[in-house]
Design a protein around this motif. Structure first.
Motif, PDB file in Angstrom:
ATOM      1  N   PHE A 272      24.115   8.165  21.720  1.00 48.53           N
ATOM      2  CA  PHE A 272      23.109   7.168  21.400  1.00 48.53           C
ATOM      3  C   PHE A 272      21.847   7.812  20.812  1.00 48.53           C
ATOM      4  O   PHE A 272      21.182   7.245  19.965  1.00 48.53           O
ATOM      5  CB  PHE A 272      22.768   6.400  22.677  1.00 48.53           C
ATOM      6  CG  PHE A 272      21.748   5.321  22.508  1.00 48.53           C
ATOM      7  CD1 PHE A 272      22.101   4.113  21.936  1.00 48.53           C
ATOM      8  CD2 PHE A 272      20.441   5.511  22.914  1.00 48.53           C
ATOM      9  CE1 PHE A 272      21.156   3.099  21.771  1.00 48.53           C
ATOM     10  CE2 PHE A 272      19.493   4.513  22.765  1.00 48.53           C
ATOM     11  CZ  PHE A 272      19.852   3.306  22.187  1.00 48.53           C
ATOM     12  N   PHE A 273      21.510   8.995  21.299  1.00 47.41           N
ATOM     13  CA  PHE A 273      20.303   9.714  20.886  1.00 47.41           C
ATOM     14  C   PHE A 273      20.650  11.189  20.850  1.00 47.41           C
ATOM     15  O   PHE A 273      21.357  11.682  21.725  1.00 47.41           O
ATOM     16  CB  PHE A 273      19.182   9.443  21.890  1.00 47.41           C
ATOM     17  CG  PHE A 273      17.925  10.261  21.711  1.00 47.41           C
ATOM     18  CD1 PHE A 273      17.190  10.189  20.537  1.00 47.41           C
ATOM     19  CD2 PHE A 273      17.473  11.080  22.728  1.00 47.41           C
ATOM     20  CE1 PHE A 273      16.020  10.924  20.376  1.00 47.41           C
ATOM     21  CE2 PHE A 273      16.302  11.814  22.590  1.00 47.41           C
ATOM     22  CZ  PHE A 273      15.588  11.731  21.409  1.00 47.41           C
ATOM     23  N   ARG A 274      20.157  11.881  19.824  1.00 43.46           N
ATOM     24  CA  ARG A 274      20.498  13.285  19.659  1.00 43.46           C
ATOM     25  C   ARG A 274      19.344  14.017  18.989  1.00 43.46           C
ATOM     26  O   ARG A 274      18.745  13.502  18.046  1.00 43.46           O
ATOM     27  CB  ARG A 274      21.751  13.364  18.790  1.00 43.46           C
ATOM     28  CG  ARG A 274      22.092  14.720  18.313  1.00 43.46           C
ATOM     29  CD  ARG A 274      23.193  14.670  17.262  1.00 43.46           C
ATOM     30  NE  ARG A 274      23.527  16.019  16.928  1.00 43.46           N
ATOM     31  CZ  ARG A 274      24.724  16.553  17.076  1.00 43.46           C
ATOM     32  NH1 ARG A 274      25.726  15.827  17.491  1.00 43.46           N
ATOM     33  NH2 ARG A 274      24.932  17.801  16.783  1.00 43.46           N
TER      34      ARG A 274
ATOM     35  N   TRP B  29      20.782  15.333  24.100  1.00 45.41           N
ATOM     36  CA  TRP B  29      21.535  14.128  23.750  1.00 45.41           C
ATOM     37  C   TRP B  29      21.588  13.141  24.904  1.00 45.41           C
ATOM     38  O   TRP B  29      21.360  13.500  26.058  1.00 45.41           O
ATOM     39  CB  TRP B  29      22.949  14.486  23.306  1.00 45.41           C
ATOM     40  CG  TRP B  29      23.641  15.475  24.191  1.00 45.41           C
ATOM     41  CD1 TRP B  29      23.679  16.836  24.033  1.00 45.41           C
ATOM     42  CD2 TRP B  29      24.386  15.206  25.391  1.00 45.41           C
ATOM     43  NE1 TRP B  29      24.396  17.421  25.060  1.00 45.41           N
ATOM     44  CE2 TRP B  29      24.844  16.438  25.903  1.00 45.41           C
ATOM     45  CE3 TRP B  29      24.711  14.040  26.078  1.00 45.41           C
ATOM     46  CZ2 TRP B  29      25.608  16.545  27.073  1.00 45.41           C
ATOM     47  CZ3 TRP B  29      25.465  14.138  27.243  1.00 45.41           C
ATOM     48  CH2 TRP B  29      25.905  15.385  27.712  1.00 45.41           C
TER      49      TRP B  29
ATOM     50  N   GLY C 143      18.294   8.650  16.361  1.00 47.09           N
ATOM     51  CA  GLY C 143      18.473   7.646  17.396  1.00 47.09           C
ATOM     52  C   GLY C 143      17.364   6.626  17.314  1.00 47.09           C
ATOM     53  O   GLY C 143      16.860   6.334  16.222  1.00 47.09           O
TER      54      GLY C 143
ATOM     55  N   ALA D  98      23.613   9.465  14.845  1.00 45.15           N
ATOM     56  CA  ALA D  98      23.606  10.277  16.062  1.00 45.15           C
ATOM     57  C   ALA D  98      25.027  10.650  16.458  1.00 45.15           C
ATOM     58  O   ALA D  98      25.255  11.652  17.132  1.00 45.15           O
ATOM     59  CB  ALA D  98      22.928   9.528  17.211  1.00 45.15           C
TER      60      ALA D  98
ATOM     61  N   GLY E 160      19.481   2.205  17.623  1.00 47.29           N
ATOM     62  CA  GLY E 160      19.483   3.600  17.217  1.00 47.29           C
ATOM     63  C   GLY E 160      20.134   3.776  15.863  1.00 47.29           C
ATOM     64  O   GLY E 160      20.654   2.833  15.276  1.00 47.29           O
ATOM     65  N   ASP E 161      20.106   4.965  15.372  1.00 50.41           N
ATOM     66  CA  ASP E 161      20.716   5.319  14.104  1.00 50.41           C
ATOM     67  C   ASP E 161      22.141   5.778  14.377  1.00 50.41           C
ATOM     68  O   ASP E 161      22.366   6.649  15.213  1.00 50.41           O
ATOM     69  CB  ASP E 161      19.892   6.448  13.474  1.00 50.41           C
ATOM     70  CG  ASP E 161      20.346   6.831  12.094  1.00 50.41           C
ATOM     71  OD1 ASP E 161      21.493   6.514  11.718  1.00 50.41           O
ATOM     72  OD2 ASP E 161      19.555   7.460  11.387  1.00 50.41           O
ATOM     73  N   THR E 162      23.108   5.210  13.678  1.00 50.06           N
ATOM     74  CA  THR E 162      24.503   5.586  13.915  1.00 50.06           C
ATOM     75  C   THR E 162      24.795   7.024  13.514  1.00 50.06           C
ATOM     76  O   THR E 162      25.838   7.560  13.862  1.00 50.06           O
ATOM     77  CB  THR E 162      25.465   4.647  13.152  1.00 50.06           C
ATOM     78  OG1 THR E 162      25.144   4.704  11.762  1.00 50.06           O
ATOM     79  CG2 THR E 162      25.380   3.233  13.668  1.00 50.06           C
TER      80      THR E 162
END
Length: 192
Positions: free
Chosen positions: A114-116, A189, A133, A171, A167-169
């Motif tokens: 989801f977040f990186r 992450w 993300g 990631a 979020g941004d895919t």
């Protein structure tokens, strides 16, 4: 002269300050808050910033499991059965290879990155932080100092991710498992 870039930097510093100073209750109910006893953390024992990450999460009451690069044992003996009881976020600070493996394994239980944040560390100790993300967290990452010592801050950021924020895919599977030549590549992450 104040321009758009300065305003954005100040805004990012404000977000970072808010995340670091406010208690977990400030965040949305679906955030990875310190009151969620099901959340887990993974850290790589070989890296100082990863140890600081784990220490901060332990202080917040999160179960943190150490690895030395290989996540297979942790996955098959602990995380997989834990996640089959019910989905719960996993946060981590590992190398790229460990995250690459976990990305494949968590698909079994319907989760994804989801977040990186990639932390690229050169031979001189200069660190380039690249976040993907939720926009508020990516902006906070931009204000990180370009040197080691980011583990504790990343633990605080990861523990306050709002899982409802878009979020941004990118990631997911942003890079392969290998570090660029001449650099150490660590990754912070959140899998949810």
């Amino acid at each position: 002269m104040i321009d758009r870039r300065i305003i954005l930097k100040l805004g990012g510093a404000g977000v970072m300050g808010a995340i670091l100073d406010l208690p977990g209750q400030r965040f949305h109910a679906t955030s990875v808050s310190s009151h969620d006893s099901r959340r887990r953390a993974v850290f790589d024992e070989r890296f100082e910033d990863s140890l600081a990450f784990a220490g901060e999460l332990n202080r917040l009451g999160v179960v943190a499991s150490g690895i030395r690069g290989d996540v297979a044992e942790l996955w098959y003996e602990d995380l997989r059965s834990h996640l089959r009881e019910g989905p719960a976020p996993i946060v981590g600070l590992t190398d790229r290879t460990a995250l690459f493996c976990l990305e494949e394994l968590v698909r079994d239980v319907g989760l994804k990155v989801f977040f990186r944040v990639d932390h690229l560390i050169d031979r001189n100790g200069h660190v380039l932080h690249r976040g993907v993300g939720p926009a508020s967290l990516v902006e906070a990452v931009r204000s990180l100092a370009p040197r080691p010592g980011f583990g504790q801050i990343m633990a605080r950021l990861a523990s306050h991710v709002d899982l409802d924020e878009t979020g941004d895919t990118a990631a997911v599977k942003r890079t392969g498992p290998h570090s660029p030549a001449g650099r150490t590549a660590l990754v912070s992450w959140v899998i949810a």
